[in-house]
Structures are given as structure tokens and as C-alpha cells.
Design an enzyme around this catalytic site. Structure first.
Site, PDB file in Angstrom:
ATOM      1  N   LYS A  85      94.817 -24.680  66.583  1.00  0.00           N
ATOM      2  CA  LYS A  85      94.084 -23.511  66.303  1.00  0.00           C
ATOM      3  C   LYS A  85      95.077 -22.102  66.160  1.00  0.00           C
ATOM      4  O   LYS A  85      96.086 -22.533  66.868  1.00  0.00           O
ATOM      5  CB  LYS A  85      93.073 -23.238  67.180  1.00  0.00           C
ATOM      6  CG  LYS A  85      92.032 -24.290  67.053  1.00  0.00           C
ATOM      7  CD  LYS A  85      90.812 -23.954  68.137  1.00  0.00           C
ATOM      8  CE  LYS A  85      89.832 -25.023  68.067  1.00  0.00           C
ATOM      9  NZ  LYS A  85      88.786 -25.061  69.095  1.00  0.00           N
ATOM     10  N   TYR A 125      82.853 -25.180  61.078  1.00  0.00           N
ATOM     11  CA  TYR A 125      82.002 -25.093  62.430  1.00  0.00           C
ATOM     12  C   TYR A 125      80.437 -24.634  61.864  1.00  0.00           C
ATOM     13  O   TYR A 125      79.781 -24.211  62.752  1.00  0.00           O
ATOM     14  CB  TYR A 125      82.423 -23.724  63.128  1.00  0.00           C
ATOM     15  CG  TYR A 125      83.681 -24.266  63.837  1.00  0.00           C
ATOM     16  CD1 TYR A 125      83.555 -25.319  64.765  1.00  0.00           C
ATOM     17  CD2 TYR A 125      84.852 -23.576  63.618  1.00  0.00           C
ATOM     18  CE1 TYR A 125      84.826 -25.724  65.452  1.00  0.00           C
ATOM     19  CE2 TYR A 125      86.136 -23.953  64.455  1.00  0.00           C
ATOM     20  CZ  TYR A 125      86.005 -25.004  65.390  1.00  0.00           C
ATOM     21  OH  TYR A 125      87.125 -25.464  66.294  1.00  0.00           O
ATOM     22  N   ASN A 188      91.330 -22.615  73.198  1.00  0.00           N
ATOM     23  CA  ASN A 188      91.504 -24.130  73.688  1.00  0.00           C
ATOM     24  C   ASN A 188      92.328 -24.740  72.551  1.00  0.00           C
ATOM     25  O   ASN A 188      92.381 -26.091  72.646  1.00  0.00           O
ATOM     26  CB  ASN A 188      90.207 -24.851  73.957  1.00  0.00           C
ATOM     27  CG  ASN A 188      89.119 -24.832  72.609  1.00  0.00           C
ATOM     28  OD1 ASN A 188      89.629 -24.384  71.554  1.00  0.00           O
ATOM     29  ND2 ASN A 188      88.224 -25.390  72.920  1.00  0.00           N
ATOM     30  N   HIS A 191      91.620 -28.677  67.617  1.00  0.00           N
ATOM     31  CA  HIS A 191      90.189 -28.984  67.229  1.00  0.00           C
ATOM     32  C   HIS A 191      90.447 -30.543  66.887  1.00  0.00           C
ATOM     33  O   HIS A 191      91.397 -30.739  66.529  1.00  0.00           O
ATOM     34  CB  HIS A 191      89.605 -28.477  66.091  1.00  0.00           C
ATOM     35  CG  HIS A 191      88.677 -29.238  65.281  1.00  0.00           C
ATOM     36  ND1 HIS A 191      87.394 -29.065  65.572  1.00  0.00           N
ATOM     37  CD2 HIS A 191      88.852 -30.040  64.220  1.00  0.00           C
ATOM     38  CE1 HIS A 191      86.808 -30.118  64.998  1.00  0.00           C
ATOM     39  NE2 HIS A 191      87.653 -30.709  63.955  1.00  0.00           N
ATOM     40  N   GLU A 202      85.540 -33.372  57.441  1.00  0.00           N
ATOM     41  CA  GLU A 202      86.527 -32.171  57.586  1.00  0.00           C
ATOM     42  C   GLU A 202      87.745 -32.506  56.701  1.00  0.00           C
ATOM     43  O   GLU A 202      88.499 -31.674  56.484  1.00  0.00           O
ATOM     44  CB  GLU A 202      86.826 -32.080  59.174  1.00  0.00           C
ATOM     45  CG  GLU A 202      85.687 -31.658  59.764  1.00  0.00           C
ATOM     46  CD  GLU A 202      85.775 -31.961  61.558  1.00  0.00           C
ATOM     47  OE1 GLU A 202      84.813 -31.205  62.135  1.00  0.00           O
ATOM     48  OE2 GLU A 202      86.747 -32.343  61.786  1.00  0.00           O
TER      49      GLU A 202
HETATM   50  P1  RTP Z   1      86.232 -28.297  68.522  1.00  0.00           P
HETATM   51  O1  RTP Z   1      85.257 -28.677  67.472  1.00  0.00           O
HETATM   52  O2  RTP Z   1      87.017 -27.147  68.301  1.00  0.00           O
HETATM   53  O3  RTP Z   1      87.309 -29.622  68.675  1.00  0.00           O
HETATM   54  O4  RTP Z   1      85.765 -27.930  69.759  1.00  0.00           O
HETATM   55  P2  RTP Z   1      84.760 -29.105  70.661  1.00  0.00           P
HETATM   56  O5  RTP Z   1      84.223 -30.397  69.903  1.00  0.00           O
HETATM   57  O6  RTP Z   1      85.505 -29.724  71.926  1.00  0.00           O
HETATM   58  O7  RTP Z   1      83.637 -28.385  71.036  1.00  0.00           O
HETATM   59  P3  RTP Z   1      82.412 -27.669  70.085  1.00  0.00           P
HETATM   60  O8  RTP Z   1      81.278 -27.864  70.973  1.00  0.00           O
HETATM   61  O9  RTP Z   1      82.520 -28.574  68.691  1.00  0.00           O
HETATM   62  O10 RTP Z   1      82.643 -26.196  69.984  1.00  0.00           O
HETATM   63  C1  RTP Z   1      83.549 -25.652  68.870  1.00  0.00           C
HETATM   64  C2  RTP Z   1      84.299 -24.520  69.470  1.00  0.00           C
HETATM   65  O11 RTP Z   1      83.520 -23.329  69.785  1.00  0.00           O
HETATM   66  C3  RTP Z   1      84.125 -22.734  71.170  1.00  0.00           C
HETATM   67  N1  RTP Z   1      83.094 -22.728  71.878  1.00  0.00           N
HETATM   68  N2  RTP Z   1      82.775 -21.681  72.433  1.00  0.00           N
HETATM   69  N3  RTP Z   1      81.466 -19.796  74.410  1.00  0.00           N
HETATM   70  C4  RTP Z   1      80.969 -21.050  74.309  1.00  0.00           C
HETATM   71  O12 RTP Z   1      80.307 -21.351  74.999  1.00  0.00           O
HETATM   72  C5  RTP Z   1      81.713 -21.929  73.435  1.00  0.00           C
HETATM   73  N4  RTP Z   1      81.252 -23.214  73.163  1.00  0.00           N
HETATM   74  C6  RTP Z   1      82.120 -23.619  72.180  1.00  0.00           C
HETATM   75  C7  RTP Z   1      85.245 -23.441  71.628  1.00  0.00           C
HETATM   76  O13 RTP Z   1      86.525 -22.805  70.954  1.00  0.00           O
HETATM   77  C8  RTP Z   1      85.100 -25.013  70.711  1.00  0.00           C
HETATM   78  O14 RTP Z   1      86.420 -25.616  70.666  1.00  0.00           O
HETATM   79 MG    MG Z   2      83.508 -29.899  67.791  1.00  0.00          MG
END
Ligand code: RTP
Ligand code: MG
Length: 226
Positions: A85, A125, A188, A191, A202
């Protein structure tokens, strides 16, 4: 099969395979019948690939696998979409992150840097469209260059998620990318696709088939038995 540069009497045997003079890697620790079954299945599929190669269309994403008739398509090697990212790029973590995937042994089949459009970010997203953080997430991911990658290998989707660590970096285990390199959920660093269907979606969203390379690492014999 004798590994290049290894004498039959050298010690590259599985832990329980101590018979002197054996040259074969006895790994995974399965009964010999099961190992042989996997070997012959692999050889049969390789022969089918060679047989069908001349009469199949060119230019697909993974000709070695993707051009096979559908009955053999379950042979396709697993691929995952991974993106560093904007925070990871800005902080100069690209080499560090690439190195972790390389050292693990996965194969890089696609790599480019781009600043995503809003349309691309919103599609990527899209599953979070209704969440309160969606707008901020799209703003962030479109704020600068992203390094988009496709990595290939058995089990790469789940393994990459382990290498990446939990979404909240403070809850991510030390040793994971987020556990070692990040502190904030909105920054973080990386991705990774979370399932085969998401990976397929994707990869198709971020890459054209021509941007993906089908190749075999010269040291493949040292990465996986086959
Ligand atoms: P990613 O898709 O980016 O790999 O992350 P992930 O699967 O670990 O988490 P996901 O639930 O898919 O969430 C996507 C990205 O959204 C941001 N996020 N912010 N503020 C919040 O509560 C929150 N929740 C998620 C994070 O940057 C997350 O990586
Ligand atoms: Mg995710």
C-alpha cells in the site's frame, strides 16, 4: 531423480529415510506408495501439457497451466494478489516485503507500480463499500504509488495471509509483515487476497494476462520435490 550437485551418499534425506545410498528426497513423510502416486500424477500431467501445447491458443495468463482443457485446469498453480500500500512504498519497505515472499520460496509472476484510480480502488475494496471506513480507505489507497504483485505457489493464498499477519498490526504476531512493520489499522502496509475467488478477481482487476509471466525458476528443484 538425483538433485544436481548432490551425490547419492550425501545427507539430503528426510529425517526418517536414513538408508545409505538413497538419492531421493523422502519428503513429504508419506508412505512410499503415496509419494509415488504424486510423482506419477505430476509426470502424467507434464506429459499432457507437452502433448497439448502446440494446439492450444497462445498469450493466456499462464500458458503452462491456463491453456489446458478444462478437465486439467485443476492443475493450475495457485496465485495470489499482493499489494504494498502507499504507506509501505513511502516508507521504503518494498525491498523488505518482496524479500520475505522471495525467501519463502514463492514465485513472482507479476509486478508493477501504479497510483490506483478511484474506480480501481472502489472495485478492489467493493466488499467494504457500506463500511464506515470505506471512503477513508479509498482516499488512502489512491493517495500514492502502490506496488501490485502476483505471487504463485502451492498454498500461496493462505500462506501469504500468514506472512502478512492480522489486519490490526498491534494484534499481528511478531515475525509477520504487519507485526514487524506497522502499528495502525489504516496504515497496515500490505494487502493480500483472502480466498481463491478473491485472488482470481483481484488479479484480473489489477493485471492484464500479458503482464503476467509464466516461468520456471532455475532452482525449482530446490524449492519443491517433483
Ligand atoms: P486487506 O484487504 O487490505 O488485505 O486487509 P484485511 O483483509 O486484513 O482486512 P479487511 O477486513 O479486508 O479490511 C481492508 C482494509 O480496510 C482497513 N480497515 N479499517 N478502521 C477500521 O475499522 C478498518 N477496518 C478495516 C484496513 O486498512 C484493512 O486492511
Ligand atoms: Mg481484505
Amino acid at each position: 531423480m538425483t538433485l544436481p550437485g548432490v551425490q547419492a551418499s550425501e545427507g539430503l534425506r528426510g529425517p526418517s529415510q536414513g538408508k545409505p545410498g538413497r538419492s531421493r528426497l523422502a519428503w513429504p513423510p508419506l508412505p512410499r506408495g503415496a509419494r509415488n502416486w504424486f510423482r506419477w500424477r505430476f509426470r502424467a500431467m507434464r506429459a499432457l501439457r507437452l502433448l497439448f501445447a502446440p494446439c492450444l491458443p497462445k498469450g493466456r495468463a499462464a500458458p503452462e497451466h491456463g491453456n489446458l482443457p478444462f478437465v486439467f485446469s485443476s492443475m493450475a498453480a495457485e496465485r495470489s494478489f499482493i499489494a504494498i500500500k502507499p504507506d509501505g512504498v513511502q516508507r521504503g519497505l518494498v525491498g523488505e516485503i518482496l524479500g520475505r515472499f522471495e525467501r519463502k520460496g514463492f514465485k513472482l509472476v507479476g509486478l508493477k507500480q501504479l497510483t490506483p484510480s478511484r474506480e480501481l480502488a472502489e472495485s478492489h475494496y467493493g466488499v467494504h463499500r457500506e463500511r464506515p471506513f470505506f471512503a477513508g480507505l479509498v482516499d488512502f489507497i489512491t493517495s500514492g504509488p502502490v506496488v501490485a504483485m502476483v505471487w504463485e505457489g502451492d498454498g500461496v493464498i493462505a500462506s501469504a495471509r500468514k506472512l502478512i499477519g492480522a489486519t490490526k498490526p498491534l494484534e499481528a504476531e511478531p515475525g509477520t509483515i504487519r507485526g514487524d512493520l506497522a502499528i495502525n489499522i489504516g496504515r497496515n502496509v500490505i494487502h493480500g487476497s483472502d480466498a481463491p475467488e478473491t485472488a482470481e478477481f483481484e488479479i484480473g482487476l489489477w493485471f492484464t494476462p500479458a503482464e503476467l509471466s509464466d516461468w520456471t525458476p532455475a532452482d525449482q528443484v530446490w524449492r519443491a520435490e517433483g
